[in-house]
Design a protein around this motif. Structure first.
Motif, PDB file in Angstrom:
ATOM      1  N   ALA A   1     -10.794   1.921   3.012  1.00  0.00           N
ATOM      2  CA  ALA A   1      -9.427   1.595   3.422  1.00  0.00           C
ATOM      3  C   ALA A   1      -8.969   2.479   4.576  1.00  0.00           C
ATOM      4  CB  ALA A   1      -8.484   1.740   2.232  1.00  0.00           C
TER       5      ALA A   1
ATOM      6  N   LEU B   1      -5.998   0.961   7.358  1.00  0.00           N
ATOM      7  CA  LEU B   1      -4.871   0.526   6.537  1.00  0.00           C
ATOM      8  C   LEU B   1      -3.856   1.655   6.425  1.00  0.00           C
ATOM      9  CD1 LEU B   1      -6.624  -1.489   3.688  1.00  0.00           C
ATOM     10  CD2 LEU B   1      -5.665  -2.301   5.846  1.00  0.00           C
TER      11      LEU B   1
ATOM     12  N   ARG C   1       1.931  -5.974   8.501  1.00  0.00           N
ATOM     13  CA  ARG C   1       2.326  -4.597   8.805  1.00  0.00           C
ATOM     14  C   ARG C   1       3.738  -4.571   9.370  1.00  0.00           C
ATOM     15  NH1 ARG C   1      -2.172  -1.229  11.524  1.00  0.00           N
ATOM     16  NH2 ARG C   1      -2.768  -1.274   9.319  1.00  0.00           N
TER      17      ARG C   1
ATOM     18  N   ILE D   1      -0.253  -6.577   1.329  1.00  0.00           N
ATOM     19  CA  ILE D   1      -1.443  -7.405   1.186  1.00  0.00           C
ATOM     20  C   ILE D   1      -0.982  -8.809   0.828  1.00  0.00           C
ATOM     21  CG2 ILE D   1      -3.606  -7.728  -0.062  1.00  0.00           C
ATOM     22  CD1 ILE D   1      -3.582  -4.719  -0.646  1.00  0.00           C
TER      23      ILE D   1
ATOM     24  N   ASP E   1       1.842  -1.155   4.423  1.00  0.00           N
ATOM     25  CA  ASP E   1       1.188  -2.437   4.681  1.00  0.00           C
ATOM     26  C   ASP E   1       1.301  -3.306   3.432  1.00  0.00           C
ATOM     27  OD1 ASP E   1       0.427  -1.755   7.221  1.00  0.00           O
ATOM     28  OD2 ASP E   1      -1.683  -1.398   6.744  1.00  0.00           O
TER      29      ASP E   1
ATOM     30  N   ILE F   1       0.848  -1.192   0.000  1.00  0.00           N
ATOM     31  CA  ILE F   1       0.000   0.000   0.000  1.00  0.00           C
ATOM     32  C   ILE F   1       0.883   1.242   0.000  1.00  0.00           C
ATOM     33  CG2 ILE F   1      -1.716   1.322   1.308  1.00  0.00           C
ATOM     34  CD1 ILE F   1      -2.860  -1.297   2.312  1.00  0.00           C
TER      35      ILE F   1
ATOM     36  N   ILE G   1      -3.243  -8.761   5.944  1.00  0.00           N
ATOM     37  CA  ILE G   1      -2.268  -7.672   5.952  1.00  0.00           C
ATOM     38  C   ILE G   1      -1.051  -8.041   6.796  1.00  0.00           C
ATOM     39  CG2 ILE G   1      -1.877  -5.255   6.592  1.00  0.00           C
ATOM     40  CD1 ILE G   1      -3.792  -5.579   4.259  1.00  0.00           C
TER      41      ILE G   1
ATOM     42  N   PRO H   1      -3.597   4.984   1.839  1.00  0.00           N
ATOM     43  CA  PRO H   1      -5.055   4.963   1.774  1.00  0.00           C
ATOM     44  C   PRO H   1      -5.555   6.360   1.425  1.00  0.00           C
ATOM     45  CG  PRO H   1      -4.343   5.095   4.051  1.00  0.00           C
ATOM     46  CD  PRO H   1      -3.089   5.029   3.214  1.00  0.00           C
TER      47      PRO H   1
END
Length: 459
Positions: free
Chosen positions: A140, A145, A185, A151, A149, A131, A183, A134
């Motif tokens: 999101a 999120l 992180r 996916i 991050d 990502i 996710i 967002p």
């Protein structure tokens, strides 16, 4: 164990199929120059503009035929050629892609400011979907999120090495439908699942607020076709909210802004510059050599400007921050930006598909390439939560018996801090910086006669 063989006739058939993708002149020369059977192969004797590596084309044709004969499921020529096109573009860089008609239409809609989905900007990083940022007021953002991050799964399907356009299509869908993302992180040892409800994403490109008296806040979430016009209206509204008085400071918030249209970024920069170069691009074709210059007229007339950035600030956001930093027009505050310094051209194809291809790199006015480096802030401020320490009870002058009363008039009430800065440490620090600059500017503007009348004492 079964086996199969590929003959020179199969390879010839594959090469014949490939010629259908070439221009008639190149196709005829390719067929005429193709070696037969075991004839030694070499590169074709073609004009330099059309020089093709015959050995590699023969390998491609052989792989093409092997897949058609032996793959576990039948695959059509059209499917294989589409996969080959996607592979060519995916192999170039994370931002070039071959888009299906739906993906091409959705990309066009996103530049207009409305599309269906989750509201995240994603990129490929080492095969992972990551990502970039967002988008404000989207599913999101509401789900928490964050930039960086990764996916790992989309509805239980592994997302590693998934083509970018395919991942985008999987995450977009009818409003009201649910999707589950797994996710990973940074800083957390275990992945976690997030369930989001798709929505029609209506991006509000520009928001504004008067944080305190004389200090404005301008938030740009994405650069769209109308962003510069909306920003001009927002600046006028801020002055009106300030009882018609000119602002004494402005915070331009570009955090988690994934970019957008290059022209919009140049137009936003132009709002705050009197003159000079904003950004220039360099590519192989003449039409990729572009320069954007500022027109006369700083809309803020030199008022102090702070630009907030973070790792989710990418592309067009970095153009604005880089231009204002190079011109020393703004203080850049926050953390290093994403580092996307390339320009993509969107080309419609005759089959309703689209081609998104990197065609140039852009440079700041001082010739800095942001690619893979990003914009480094002048003042680094990491996102953090600040906990106030409870100050112990202590005696002050007013608590002493028989203390003298203050004979001056009561001080005017201080403005209440804006709710926008509560819990937002970088924004809070930007506001404090502008307040300090406003105090300094006010003291510097005192007439000499007034300054000399200030009380002083000798020692």
């Amino acid at each position: 164990m079964s086996c199969f063989s590929i003959t020179s006739q199969h390879v010839q058939a594959g090469l014949l199929s490939l010629t259908l993708l070439l221009t008639p002149a190149v196709a005829s020369e390719l067929l005429a120059a193709t070696p037969h059977q075991d004839e030694p192969s070499s590169r074709l004797d073609l004009p330099s503009d059309y020089l093709l590596p015959l050995d590699e084309l023969r390998t491609f044709a052989e792989v093409f035929e092997r897949i058609k004969q032996a793959y576990v499921h039948p695959v059509t020529d059209a499917e294989l050629l589409e996969y080959a096109i996607r592979g060519m573009l995916d192999g170039l860089d994370p931002h070039s892609s071959y888009m299906s008609p739906d993906a091409f239409q959705q990309l066009q809609e996103s530049t207009q400011g409305e599309f269906g989905g989750l509201g995240i900007e994603i990129t490929l990083n080492d095969g992972y979907l990551e990502i970039v940022s967002p988008i404000d007021d989207t599913p999101a953002a509401a789900a928490g999120l964050q930039a960086q991050d990764r996916i790992l799964q989309i509805d239980g399907i592994a997302a590693r090495n998934l083509p970018l356009d395919e991942a985008i299509e999987m995450m977009r869908g009818p409003a009201g439908t649910e999707i589950q993302l797994t996710i990973q992180r940074p800083g957390l040892t275990q992945p976690f699942d997030v369930t989001l409800t798709r929505a029609v994403i209506q991006i509000v490109s520009v928001r504004h607020e008067l944080l305190e008296e004389d200090i404005g806040y301008l938030r740009i979430a994405q650069f769209q076709q109308r962003t510069a016009q909306e920003a001009e209206r927002a600046l006028a509204a801020l002055q009106q909210a300030n009882q018609g008085r000119p602002l004494q400071g402005l915070i331009l918030d570009l955090r988690n802004n994934p970019g957008g249209i290059l022209q919009a970024a140049a137009d936003i920069s132009d709002l705050f510059l009197e003159s000079g170069l904003i950004v220039y691009t360099e590519g192989r074709l003449p039409d990729t050599q572009m320069r954007f210059e500022a027109s006369a007229g700083d809309r803020l007339a030199g008022v102090p400007l702070v630009v907030l950035i973070n790792s989710g600030s990418a592309s067009a956001s970095e153009i604005v921050a880089g231009a204002l930093q190079d011109h020393r027009r703004a203080v850049i505050m926050g953390s290093a930006s994403f580092g996307k310094g390339s320009v993509q051209t969107i080309l419609p194809l005759n089959n309703n598909y689209g081609l998104k291809m990197t065609t140039a790199l852009y440079y700041t006015p001082l010739g800095r390439s942001i690619q893979n480096q990003g914009i480094q802030p002048d003042i680094e401020v990491q996102a953090a939560q600040i906990t106030l320490l409870q100050e112990g009870r202590s005696t002050r002058e007013a608590d002493l018996p028989r203390h003298l009363e203050n004979q001056q008039l009561p001080a005017s009430a201080q403005p209440r801090p804006s709710r926008a800065t509560q819990g937002d440490y970088p924004l809070h620090e930007a506001l404090n910086l502008l307040k300090g600059l406003a105090i300094f500017r006010a003291s510097s503007a005192l007439p000499a006669s007034e300054a000399s009348s200030l009380p002083s004492r000798s020692h």
